[in-house]
Design a protein around this motif. Structure first.
Motif, PDB file in Angstrom:
ATOM      1  N   PRO A   1       0.658  -1.259   0.049  1.00 46.19           N
ATOM      2  CA  PRO A   1      -0.177   0.137   0.110  1.00 46.19           C
ATOM      3  C   PRO A   1       0.854   1.220  -0.089  1.00 46.19           C
ATOM      4  CG  PRO A   1      -0.666  -1.523   1.649  1.00 46.19           C
ATOM      5  CD  PRO A   1       0.783  -2.074   1.174  1.00 46.19           C
TER       6      PRO A   1
ATOM      7  N   TYR B   1       2.597  -9.270   4.504  1.00 43.61           N
ATOM      8  CA  TYR B   1       1.617  -9.500   5.369  1.00 43.61           C
ATOM      9  C   TYR B   1       1.887 -10.897   6.313  1.00 43.61           C
ATOM     10  CZ  TYR B   1      -1.191  -6.366   2.561  1.00 43.61           C
ATOM     11  OH  TYR B   1      -1.606  -5.306   1.951  1.00 43.61           O
TER      12      TYR B   1
ATOM     13  N   LEU C   1      -1.616  -3.002   9.291  1.00 44.12           N
ATOM     14  CA  LEU C   1      -2.487  -2.204   8.421  1.00 44.12           C
ATOM     15  C   LEU C   1      -3.778  -2.747   8.415  1.00 44.12           C
ATOM     16  CD1 LEU C   1       0.067  -1.255   5.583  1.00 44.12           C
ATOM     17  CD2 LEU C   1      -0.467  -0.111   7.629  1.00 44.12           C
ATOM     18  N   VAL C   2      -3.879  -4.143   8.656  1.00 44.38           N
ATOM     19  CA  VAL C   2      -5.180  -4.708   8.465  1.00 44.38           C
ATOM     20  C   VAL C   2      -5.705  -4.853   9.704  1.00 44.38           C
ATOM     21  CG1 VAL C   2      -6.289  -6.704   7.274  1.00 44.38           C
ATOM     22  CG2 VAL C   2      -4.198  -6.065   6.483  1.00 44.38           C
ATOM     23  N   GLY C   3      -5.136  -4.712  10.972  1.00 41.25           N
ATOM     24  CA  GLY C   3      -5.599  -5.002  12.165  1.00 41.25           C
ATOM     25  C   GLY C   3      -5.190  -6.044  12.825  1.00 41.25           C
ATOM     26  N   ILE C   4      -4.104  -6.811  12.506  1.00 37.30           N
ATOM     27  CA  ILE C   4      -3.466  -7.812  13.283  1.00 37.30           C
ATOM     28  C   ILE C   4      -2.040  -7.598  13.405  1.00 37.30           C
ATOM     29  CG2 ILE C   4      -3.394  -9.355  11.292  1.00 37.30           C
ATOM     30  CD1 ILE C   4      -3.685 -11.747  13.207  1.00 37.30           C
ATOM     31  N   GLU C   5      -1.747  -7.460  14.859  1.00 38.36           N
ATOM     32  CA  GLU C   5      -0.394  -7.158  15.164  1.00 38.36           C
ATOM     33  C   GLU C   5       0.639  -8.565  15.145  1.00 38.36           C
ATOM     34  OE1 GLU C   5      -2.543  -7.157  16.957  1.00 38.36           O
ATOM     35  OE2 GLU C   5      -2.409  -7.128  19.101  1.00 38.36           O
TER      36      GLU C   5
ATOM     37  N   MET D   1      -5.688  -3.738  19.325  1.00 39.17           N
ATOM     38  CA  MET D   1      -4.318  -3.822  18.911  1.00 39.17           C
ATOM     39  C   MET D   1      -3.546  -2.347  19.296  1.00 39.17           C
ATOM     40  SD  MET D   1      -2.978  -3.885  14.836  1.00 39.17           S
ATOM     41  CE  MET D   1      -3.456  -2.305  14.184  1.00 39.17           C
TER      42      MET D   1
ATOM     43  N   ARG E   1     -10.646 -10.487  16.437  1.00 37.11           N
ATOM     44  CA  ARG E   1      -9.117 -10.855  16.868  1.00 37.11           C
ATOM     45  C   ARG E   1      -8.784 -12.334  16.580  1.00 37.11           C
ATOM     46  NH1 ARG E   1      -5.862  -6.866  17.375  1.00 37.11           N
ATOM     47  NH2 ARG E   1      -4.731  -7.876  19.346  1.00 37.11           N
TER      48      ARG E   1
ATOM     49  N   GLY F   1      -1.567  -3.719  -3.785  1.00 28.81           N
ATOM     50  CA  GLY F   1      -1.511  -2.159  -3.579  1.00 28.81           C
ATOM     51  C   GLY F   1      -2.451  -1.813  -2.592  1.00 28.81           C
ATOM     52  N   ASP F   2      -3.051  -0.685  -2.934  1.00 27.54           N
ATOM     53  CA  ASP F   2      -4.082  -0.054  -1.934  1.00 27.54           C
ATOM     54  C   ASP F   2      -5.307  -0.903  -2.074  1.00 27.54           C
ATOM     55  OD1 ASP F   2      -2.590   1.642  -0.900  1.00 27.54           O
ATOM     56  OD2 ASP F   2      -3.089   3.547  -2.228  1.00 27.54           O
TER      57      ASP F   2
ATOM     58  N   ARG G   1      -8.922  -5.528   4.530  1.00 32.05           N
ATOM     59  CA  ARG G   1      -9.512  -4.922   5.515  1.00 32.05           C
ATOM     60  C   ARG G   1     -10.905  -5.078   5.800  1.00 32.05           C
ATOM     61  NH1 ARG G   1      -6.732   1.063   5.201  1.00 32.05           N
ATOM     62  NH2 ARG G   1      -4.931   0.652   6.709  1.00 32.05           N
TER      63      ARG G   1
END
Ligand SMILES: Cc1cc2nc3c(=O)[nH]c(=O)nc-3n(C[C@H](O)[C@H](O)[C@H](O)COP(=O)(O)OP(=O)(O)OC[C@H]3O[C@@H](n4cnc5c(N)ncnc54)[C@H](O)[C@@H]3O)c2cc1C
Ligand code: SF4
Lengths: 195, 535
Positions: free
Chosen positions: A60, A152, A160-164, A181, B333, B380-381, B388
């Motif tokens: 990204p 990833y 960036l996706v929400g998982i560390e 997170m 999570r 990419g984005d 997400r």
């Protein structure tokens, strides 16, 4: 005895150094790695330059420390896997050859849009990752999937996706117990992940 | 003839002149027996069909699992592992591994004891068959097995069978998503409790604590997950010899048909070798145990070695997966670790249905971003947006449902298909009865009730149609008191041959709904005692 011990230390240190610090460049081809330059198209730039240029397309926008990340988690990861490294280098050379053919310039020197376009025109988006397949499959396998895997499966991309602590990353057993997170939405400094 | 059997590593694969004990297969069932006997001074040889996988390669194998196009990290498939099926397709090669350590190389590592009723299903409920031993007989061996495997657990499960001593390692704490489930379960009167895991929550037995790599199944790069490599190594330190790349082709008995004299194994160069021993232990897993007996047919045993009962290969069972998944409108999570931390055994002993059921609260619902990224058709984005959207709010339950034994579910030899050494491949006939399907539906009902109470929108259900096996092959050399109806006795020794033992879940007369390997380990430890006494 002392001399032997010292020699041992040097060898041991050398191996360790080789593992931890990945190769910095393509090193001028045949001379440094013993490969026959006629066997595959040659790479007109440093391998790391090409990988970083590909990463700019695949990752990204705004990922910082990208080049260091690629050096450590792509080149570093495969530094003691010689067959894989050869395949990676060859796929890079193929991509570079396509760039010179289609755009008249080494891949790493094209602007990001052109680099993206070349990958898409080669059909790499939908190619099957196959180390022995046609060129687009090999580019998907050695370049695209490798760079995406490294990113990833590390906190750099995961956050960036929400998982560390994404799968593939040894992030310990605290994170699965937490509801959020830490430091979300997170910094995007690729070089800071603790791989 | 190369001593290494054509493997190319200069390791001697020729037989020892004679051994006290020859163990066939190096999964947990065989490795535990080999270790116990070698530690007592017996001369032990282990013959293993698959290769040794170097621990140093585990990160790379992990990558092979995560990345498409790299092949199976445990190299299953191909002519060596060929098989055929009838009825419901049984995906045999997803359900086992051939290599030093056996299927525990790939396994998940959930380890619980069977319940008291599981040993007495015929007496209590008029279904299946009673075991010739009961829970109390196995209880000390369960405790020993928990120490051997290094089980992390807690005493908080009110439905577990009785035990005195705590688990050797402390349980993994519940996950964040467990806490979401907990509120809904409390409102419904459903109890949650910890899960015994053969996985280090702290350093144990020379192995590292869990690092959170998240790929327990199929490969744990830290060594925190127990694999039977641990007991293979211990056996070797105690003097046992382990020969890999050495699939046993058949067992040959003496003229009387009362004792096995030798195991005939083949190395990759095609050479056959004969390993003699005083005692033989079959530990090839739930399908290959039966297959090897069938392959060892002789004039005295035309229907297969140790098969006067005609039970070899019959009563093949597995546990059925039942599950349901949903999305919440908050973070769940998932996919940080590859194991679960809460279950519910509340319905296990119910009589409606009689089939045992255990419920699991998953910690790996929905896609993992890295795996999705590798299958995506963009980057990419745009890729980040896709990831997400799909990651973060999935939640899911799983569960295992008991399948009762049925003589028509069975392993036979397929005369029309041969493996890499020219032997008929296993033929797996497997179907589900209506009552099994009803039990699966019942598990789904409870799962739906919990997810609905959570306020989640249910997106998928694995019920009687979509279900598949949990990869626990059981029943094909069943244990019993009557030689006309069973293959082995309570000590896992065959009724027909006095020096042949069979270990593993193939001896289970019924399978309950608990993952089998702790029971396999307990039975192996118990069998090792009877073997040792016989020497
Ligand atoms: C994906 C997966 C997840 C699982 N999760 C769990 C879990 O969470 N909990 C649980 O309790 N169980 C689980 N299991 C099941 C568990 O792995 C098995 O119950 C266990 O490994 C069986 O032990 P075993 O020693 O009897 O057989 P195996 O571990 O299968 O070992 C048998 C060995 O014998 C060898 N062999 C076979 N034939 C021959 C021959 N002719 N000659 C020489 N060697 C031979 C094989 O190569 C193999 O190495 C899982 C299995 C899978 C596949
Ligand atoms: S999460 Fe699983 S794979 Fe990772 S270290 Fe723990 S046991 Fe091993």
């Amino acid at each position: 005895m002392a001399a032997l011990a010292a020699a041992g230390a040097t060898v041991g240190g050398g191996v360790l150094f080789g593992r931890m610090v990945p190769p910095r460049s393509d090193g001028g081809g045949a001379a440094s790695d013993g490969r026959d330059p006629s066997a595959a198209p040659s790479l007109s730039s440093d391998l790391l330059d090409l990988l970083d240029a590909t990463a700019e397309v695949l990752y990204p926008d705004g990922v910082e420390g990208r080049r260091d990340f690629v050096e450590t988690y792509v080149l570093g990861r495969v530094s003691d896997r010689s067959d894989y490294r050869d395949g990676l280098r060859e796929a890079a050379a193929q991509l570079d050859a396509v760039a010179r053919d289609w755009e008249g310039s080494p891949y790493a020197e094209l602007d990001a849009d052109a680099r993206d376009r070349i990958l898409r025109n080669l059909g790499v988006e939908t190619a099957d990752p196959d180390p022995e397949g046609p060129i687009s499959d090999r580019i998907r396998f050695y370049l695209v999937d490798d760079l995406l895997f490294a990113f990833y499966s590390s906190p750099a991309g995961g956050r960036l996706v929400g998982i560390e602590n994404p799968i593939g990353h040894p992030g310990g057993i605290e994170s699965y117990q937490r509801g959020t997170m830490p430091d979300a939405p997170g910094n995007t400094n690729g070089g800071e992940s603790d791989g | 003839m190369a001593e290494d059997g054509g493997v190319g590593d200069s390791i001697d694969r020729t037989p020892a002149s004679s051994a006290d004990v020859c163990v066939v297969g190096s999964g947990p069932a065989g490795a535990l027996v080999a270790h116990r006997l070698a530690a007592q001074g017996a001369d032990v040889v282990v013959l293993e069909a698959g290769p040794r996988f170097d621990f140093a390669g585990r990160r790379e194998q992990q990558e092979e699992h995560i990345r498409p196009g790299m092949g199976d990290p445990w190299e299953m498939g191909g002519p060596r592992d060929d098989y055929t099926t009838a009825g419901r397709h049984y995906p045999l090669n997803a359900a086992r591994v051939k290599g030093v350590g056996g299927s525990t190389l790939h396994w998940q590592g959930m380890v619980m004891r069977l319940h008291e009723r599981d040993f007495e299903m015929e007496t209590r409920h008029g279904v299946g068959a009673d075991w010739p031993i009961d829970y109390d007989d196995l209880r000390p061996y369960y405790a020993e097995a928990e120490r051997a495997l290094g089980v992390a657990g807690a005493m908080d499960n009110p439905y577990a069978p009785p035990r005195e001593e705590p688990f050797p390692l402390s349980a993994f704490p519940p996950s964040y998503s467990d806490s979401l489930f907990a509120e809904a379960c409390e409102r419904l009167g459903i109890d949650m409790h910890s899960v015994p895991n053969a996985r280090n929550s702290e350093p144990y037995d020379g192995r590292a604590p869990c690092q959170g790599y998240g790929t327990c199944r199929p490969v744990c790069p830290s060594g925190a997950k127990y694999t039977a490599e641990s007991h293979v190594t211990k056996a070797e330190s105690a003097g046992a010899r382990v020969i890999d790349h050495a699939p046993v082709q058949r067992l040959e008995h003496d003229d009387t048909g009362e004792v096995v004299e030798r195991a005939v194994y083949a190395t990759p160069d095609g050479t056959e070798h004969h390993q003699r021993a005083r005692r033989f232990v079959l530990a090839c897993g739930g399908v290959e145990n039966a297959r090897l007996l069938l392959l060892s047919e002789s004039e005295q045993y035309p229907g297969g070695l140790a098969n006067s009962s005609d039970a070899v290969g019959r009563f093949f069972m597995d546990h059925l997966f039942a599950g349901a998944g949903a999305r919440l409108d908050e973070p769940t999570r998932q996919n940080h670790v590859g194991f679960i931390t809460s279950e519910c055994h509340q319905f296990y002993d119910d009589e409606n249905p009689i089939e045992g059921t255990k419920l699991e609260f998953l910690n790996y619902a929905g896609p993992s971003p890295v795996i999705e990224a590798l299958h995506a058709e963009t980057w990419g984005d745009e890729l980040l947006t896709q990831l997400r959207d799909s990651y973060g709010t999935h939640i899911a339950m799983g569960g295992l449902v008991e399948q009762l034994p049925d003589a028509e579910n069975r392993i036979t030899l397929d005369p029309n298909r041969r493996d890499d050494h020219g032997n008929p491949v296993p033929h797996v006939e497997w179907s589900l009865s209506d009552r099994t399907k009803r039990a699966i539906r019942r598990a789904n009902d409870v799962q739906h009730a919990i997810l609905e109470e959570l306020g989640a929108s249910i997106e998928w259900t694995v019920g009687p149609e979509a279900t598949g096996p949990a990869y626990h092959q059981m029943g094909t050399t069943r244990m019993g008191g009557d030689p006309d109806e069973s293959v082995v006795d309570a000590d896992c020794r065959t009724h027909d041959l006095s020096n042949l033992w069979v270990v593993g879940s193939s001896v289970f007369p019924t399978g309950g709904a608990m993952n089998p390997t702790l029971t396999i380990a307990a039975l192996s430890l118990r069998a090792a005692e009877s073997l040792s006494a016989s020497l």
